[in-house]
Design a protein around this motif. Structure first.
Motif, PDB file in Angstrom:
ATOM      1  N   UNK A   1       9.982   7.303   1.544  1.00  0.00           N
ATOM      2  CA  UNK A   1      10.796   7.612   2.715  1.00  0.00           C
ATOM      3  C   UNK A   1      11.536   8.927   2.484  1.00  0.00           C
ATOM      4  N   UNK A   2      11.721   9.681   3.540  1.00  0.00           N
ATOM      5  CA  UNK A   2      12.380  10.994   3.404  1.00  0.00           C
ATOM      6  C   UNK A   2      13.644  11.104   4.243  1.00  0.00           C
ATOM      7  N   UNK A   3      13.926  10.093   5.059  1.00  0.00           N
ATOM      8  CA  UNK A   3      15.034  10.194   6.000  1.00  0.00           C
ATOM      9  C   UNK A   3      16.365  10.417   5.282  1.00  0.00           C
ATOM     10  N   UNK A   4      16.639   9.596   4.231  1.00  0.00           N
ATOM     11  CA  UNK A   4      17.942   9.686   3.574  1.00  0.00           C
ATOM     12  C   UNK A   4      18.094  10.985   2.800  1.00  0.00           C
TER      13      UNK A   4
ATOM     14  N   UNK B   1       0.832  -1.205   0.000  1.00  0.00           N
ATOM     15  CA  UNK B   1       0.000   0.000   0.000  1.00  0.00           C
ATOM     16  C   UNK B   1       0.874   1.266   0.000  1.00  0.00           C
ATOM     17  N   UNK B   2       2.012   1.188   0.699  1.00  0.00           N
ATOM     18  CA  UNK B   2       2.880   2.361   0.756  1.00  0.00           C
ATOM     19  C   UNK B   2       3.449   2.695  -0.621  1.00  0.00           C
ATOM     20  N   UNK B   3       3.951   1.693  -1.356  1.00  0.00           N
ATOM     21  CA  UNK B   3       4.552   1.989  -2.662  1.00  0.00           C
ATOM     22  C   UNK B   3       3.484   2.415  -3.664  1.00  0.00           C
ATOM     23  N   UNK B   4       2.269   1.860  -3.527  1.00  0.00           N
ATOM     24  CA  UNK B   4       1.192   2.281  -4.424  1.00  0.00           C
ATOM     25  C   UNK B   4       0.801   3.719  -4.158  1.00  0.00           C
TER      26      UNK B   4
ATOM     27  N   UNK C   1      18.956  20.113  -3.223  1.00  0.00           N
ATOM     28  CA  UNK C   1      17.924  19.080  -3.169  1.00  0.00           C
ATOM     29  C   UNK C   1      18.563  17.728  -3.448  1.00  0.00           C
ATOM     30  N   UNK C   2      17.914  16.675  -2.971  1.00  0.00           N
ATOM     31  CA  UNK C   2      18.382  15.304  -3.198  1.00  0.00           C
ATOM     32  C   UNK C   2      17.181  14.433  -3.513  1.00  0.00           C
ATOM     33  N   UNK C   3      17.393  13.432  -4.345  1.00  0.00           N
ATOM     34  CA  UNK C   3      16.297  12.554  -4.781  1.00  0.00           C
ATOM     35  C   UNK C   3      16.828  11.156  -5.015  1.00  0.00           C
ATOM     36  N   UNK C   4      15.993  10.162  -4.677  1.00  0.00           N
ATOM     37  CA  UNK C   4      16.265   8.766  -5.030  1.00  0.00           C
ATOM     38  C   UNK C   4      15.214   8.349  -6.056  1.00  0.00           C
ATOM     39  N   UNK C   5      15.682   7.831  -7.202  1.00  0.00           N
ATOM     40  CA  UNK C   5      14.806   7.371  -8.272  1.00  0.00           C
ATOM     41  C   UNK C   5      14.778   5.854  -8.297  1.00  0.00           C
ATOM     42  N   UNK C   6      13.601   5.296  -8.538  1.00  0.00           N
ATOM     43  CA  UNK C   6      13.469   3.896  -8.898  1.00  0.00           C
ATOM     44  C   UNK C   6      13.232   3.886 -10.407  1.00  0.00           C
ATOM     45  N   UNK C   7      14.220   3.456 -11.146  1.00  0.00           N
ATOM     46  CA  UNK C   7      14.154   3.688 -12.586  1.00  0.00           C
ATOM     47  C   UNK C   7      14.226   5.179 -12.827  1.00  0.00           C
ATOM     48  N   UNK C   8      13.265   5.728 -13.589  1.00  0.00           N
ATOM     49  CA  UNK C   8      13.231   7.182 -13.788  1.00  0.00           C
ATOM     50  C   UNK C   8      12.168   7.851 -12.924  1.00  0.00           C
ATOM     51  N   UNK C   9      11.618   7.107 -11.932  1.00  0.00           N
ATOM     52  CA  UNK C   9      10.523   7.597 -11.088  1.00  0.00           C
ATOM     53  C   UNK C   9      11.062   8.106  -9.758  1.00  0.00           C
TER      54      UNK C   9
ATOM     55  N   UNK D   1      10.956   8.457  -6.107  1.00  0.00           N
ATOM     56  CA  UNK D   1      10.254   7.747  -5.032  1.00  0.00           C
ATOM     57  C   UNK D   1      10.581   8.345  -3.668  1.00  0.00           C
ATOM     58  N   UNK D   2      11.672   9.138  -3.602  1.00  0.00           N
ATOM     59  CA  UNK D   2      12.028   9.781  -2.343  1.00  0.00           C
ATOM     60  C   UNK D   2      12.750  11.075  -2.687  1.00  0.00           C
ATOM     61  N   UNK D   3      12.215  12.216  -2.249  1.00  0.00           N
ATOM     62  CA  UNK D   3      12.797  13.484  -2.669  1.00  0.00           C
ATOM     63  C   UNK D   3      12.409  14.595  -1.713  1.00  0.00           C
ATOM     64  N   UNK D   4      13.228  15.659  -1.694  1.00  0.00           N
ATOM     65  CA  UNK D   4      12.819  16.889  -1.023  1.00  0.00           C
ATOM     66  C   UNK D   4      12.657  18.020  -2.032  1.00  0.00           C
TER      67      UNK D   4
END
Length: 640
Positions: A200-203, A161-164, A224-232, A234-237
């Motif tokens: 998640x926003x911690x990292x 549910x979280x990833x959706x 700013x920093x962001x983590x992408x899953x593929x080009x999506x 999923x975690x960003x500020x």
């Protein structure tokens, strides 16, 4: 057009061209410097971001390695029956570490114990890259992996549910570690722990706070920093237009192609949501080396644009102010030179018309003042000569002596003028090389070729002036040797090498200086510099292009032998005797087209002999030529 007008027009044109060129160059250099600085900073930020990202995973691994040593855990695995107490302890650890998953897995990849519901569902996770690597290598495996919907579903419905909720994407990126549990070399099981990065926003916040200190510039976050899953995302500020985290948005096709498809970092300007950032995207790989996502760090471009603008304004203002002051100073200097020259020109015309009593009133302590003084002296002498000629017309012998005296005066004046040409000529050569080498602006090939021709002529003129001055000193007995102990390398060789460095570079010649730094000789440093400068100049001029020049010293009991050798056509034995004669030039093929006065080696010979030594030449025709000279020992010498 008068000389004053020509100088004024030339100054205006030159300063206008230089001002425009320097302004354009400054804009380019400052822009390049600022952008390069920004890109380098972003690369440094990215390294810090990876340390934070990997640091969390490393702490996860360390916690699992400690847990893997737990006796109760090992006993439970040996019995094949994990207890409720073990599950409770592991679940407490997962919650303390703020992890989403902590599983105990059998050696064949089956889940023996979960720390969240469903606790005891027996499923295989052998395909998990972290688990697979830990089982295969029996070593800890760390990194990021993609968990598909099926895996998320069995790990707990709330994870799916979280990833959706992030972007309606039924899979997630998991960061964690898998550590084998070993007993006497036997694999008892595997511990896997980690957390989902989706939402998640911690990292990313830790990266932003550590690298950019959460700085705000004109209402925008500086970093700013962001983590992408593929080009999506999923975690960003990174914030969208409503001030919310921009999860669910995607990276540009250019970035995705470079990072995800080619597996290479991407650095440059990036339009992130609604703002330009100077950014870097690095690929995130799973333990099998497959690119599964990207780590992004960006710094606000506007901050650097404002810095660039301020820097350019300050630099350009300083440049134009400096050029304006220089223009005024040069204009004043030119006028101070031209006006006396005009006065001297008018006086010369009157003198040529027969007015020998006319004098110029120019009182200056420089070359123009000396020239005015010489002019007045010349006028006085000419007037005196006329009086004497009128008075002693019948006295032929007296007239002959007077003519001889006049001739000597002219010779002395020629020596004086040659001496006075030396410093202006040196300044002209330095100025010419400054322009030719591009310090005042880039030249076209035609301009550079033309200046190189002028430079060669001026170099020849400078050598000629130096040789005639030395010859004059020899002829008048003014060449006095003042010996003193000196370090040959420091006092003579290094300055001589510096004087021919530019010519050697132009002919791509290498210099091997084998003279010991501590070698001491008893000689006149000024005269010995003349010898070395002439021998080195000949080595560069007549040596083979791209060849070597070798400087050596051979200390002996009563003397020291010094030599300068170069690769080249060599000198036939039958022509070597001509080398040290006055005004002697060889007609060898290697000397064709090369100018010279024929005085250099003659002057070297006179200087060496006045030191009590001798000079000679050795040569292998078609291979090399070596000039050597000896100096008597008058002081200790050696090498250290």
């Amino acid at each position: 057009m008068k000389l004053q007008t020509k100088f004024n027009l030339a100054i205006v044109i030159i300063f206008s061209v230089v001002a425009v060129f320097i302004a354009a160059l400054t804009v380019y250099e400052v822009n390049t410097l600022v952008i390069r600085l920004a890109e380098n900073r972003v690369k440094i930020y990215m390294r810090a971001a990876w340390e934070i990202h990997d640091g969390k995973i490393a702490r996860t691994r360390a916690a699992l390695e400690i847990l893997a040593q737990d006796r109760a855990l090992r006993e439970a695995l040996e019995r094949g029956a994990p207890t409720d107490d073990l599950r409770s302890a592991m679940e407490a650890m997962r919650r303390t570490q703020k992890m989403d998953i902590l599983n105990l897995i059998s050696p064949d990849g089956r889940v023996l114990l979960r720390t969240r519901s469903p606790y005891n569902r027996d499923d295989s996770v052998a395909a998990d890259p972290l688990v697979k690597q830990a089982i295969a290598t029996r070593q800890a495996s760390v990194g990021n992996i993609i968990m598909e919907q099926e895996r998320l579903d069995i790990e707990g419905s709330e994870l799916l549910e979280r990833v959706l909720a992030v972007a309606n994407e039924p899979r997630g990126m998991f960061a964690g570690a898998a550590v084998p549990i070993l007993a006497d070399g036997k694999l008892l099981g595997v511990l896997e722990m980690g957390s989902l990065l989706n939402g998640a926003t911690e990292k990313v916040d830790a990266i932003r706070d550590a690298v950019f200190a959460n700085e705000i510039y004109n209402g925008k976050p500086v970093g700013t920093a962001t983590i992408f899953m593929g080009d999506l995302r999923i975690s960003t500020n990174v914030l969208d237009g409503q001030g919310r985290r921009a999860v669910g948005t995607r990276a540009s096709q250019e970035v995705a192609q470079r990072v995800l498809k080619e597996g290479l970092p991407w650095t440059g300007r990036a339009f992130v949501v609604d703002t330009w950032y100077l950014a870097q995207y690095d690929p995130i790989r799973d333990p099998d080396g497959k690119v599964i996502g990207m780590l992004y760090v960006g710094e606000l471009e506007q901050k650097y644009l404002d810095l660039l603008r301020r820097t350019l304004i300050m630099n350009l203002a300083a440049i134009f102010l400096g050029m304006a002051l220089a223009f005024a100073a040069i204009f004043y200097l030119v006028r101070s030179v031209v006006v006396p020259i005009q006065t001297l020109s008018e006086a010369t015309q009157r003198l040529a018309a027969g007015d020998l009593a006319h004098r110029v009133d120019i009182r200056r302590r420089d070359e123009i003042g000396d020239l005015a003084h010489c002019f007045n002296q010349m006028g006085e002498r000419l007037q005196m000569q006329r009086s004497e000629l009128e008075r002693d017309r019948q006295q032929l012998q007296a007239l002959s002596e007077q003519l001889q005296e006049t001739n000597r005066n002219y010779i002395e004046m020629l020596g004086f003028v040659t001496h006075e040409l030396k410093n202006p000529l040196t300044s002209a050569i330095m100025g010419l090389y400054t322009v030719k080498d591009g310090y005042l602006g880039e030249l076209s090939p035609a301009q550079k070729k033309s200046l190189e021709t002028v430079a060669k002529s001026l170099d020849y003129f400078q050598d000629m002036v130096r040789n005639y001055l030395d010859l004059s000193r020899l002829e008048q007995g003014q060449l006095i040797v003042k010996k003193r102990p000196l370090k040959l390398q420091e006092a003579v060789v290094a300055p001589a090498l510096e004087s021919v460095e530019r010519q050697a570079q132009d002919r791509r010649m290498t210099v091997e200086n084998r003279i010991p730094a501590a070698l001491t000789v008893n000689a006149d440093p000024t005269l010995l510099h003349v010898v070395y400068e002439d021998l080195l100049s000949n080595a560069v001029k007549y040596g083979r292009e791209g060849g070597r020049i070798v400087l050596e010293a051979e200390p002996r009991e009563a003397e020291v032998i010094l030599s300068v050798q170069n690769d080249g056509e060599g000198i036939p034995p039958e022509k070597q005797a001509q080398l040290f004669k006055r005004f002697s030039r060889l007609d060898t093929p290697g000397a064709t087209g090369k100018k010279g006065t024929g005085l250099g080696l003659y002057i070297c010979k006179e200087i060496v002999e006045k030191h009590g030594g001798k000079i000679w030449v050795d040569s292998q025709v078609g291979e090399w030529v070596k000039f050597s000279f000896s100096l008597p020992n008058g002081a200790d010498h050696g090498a250290s």
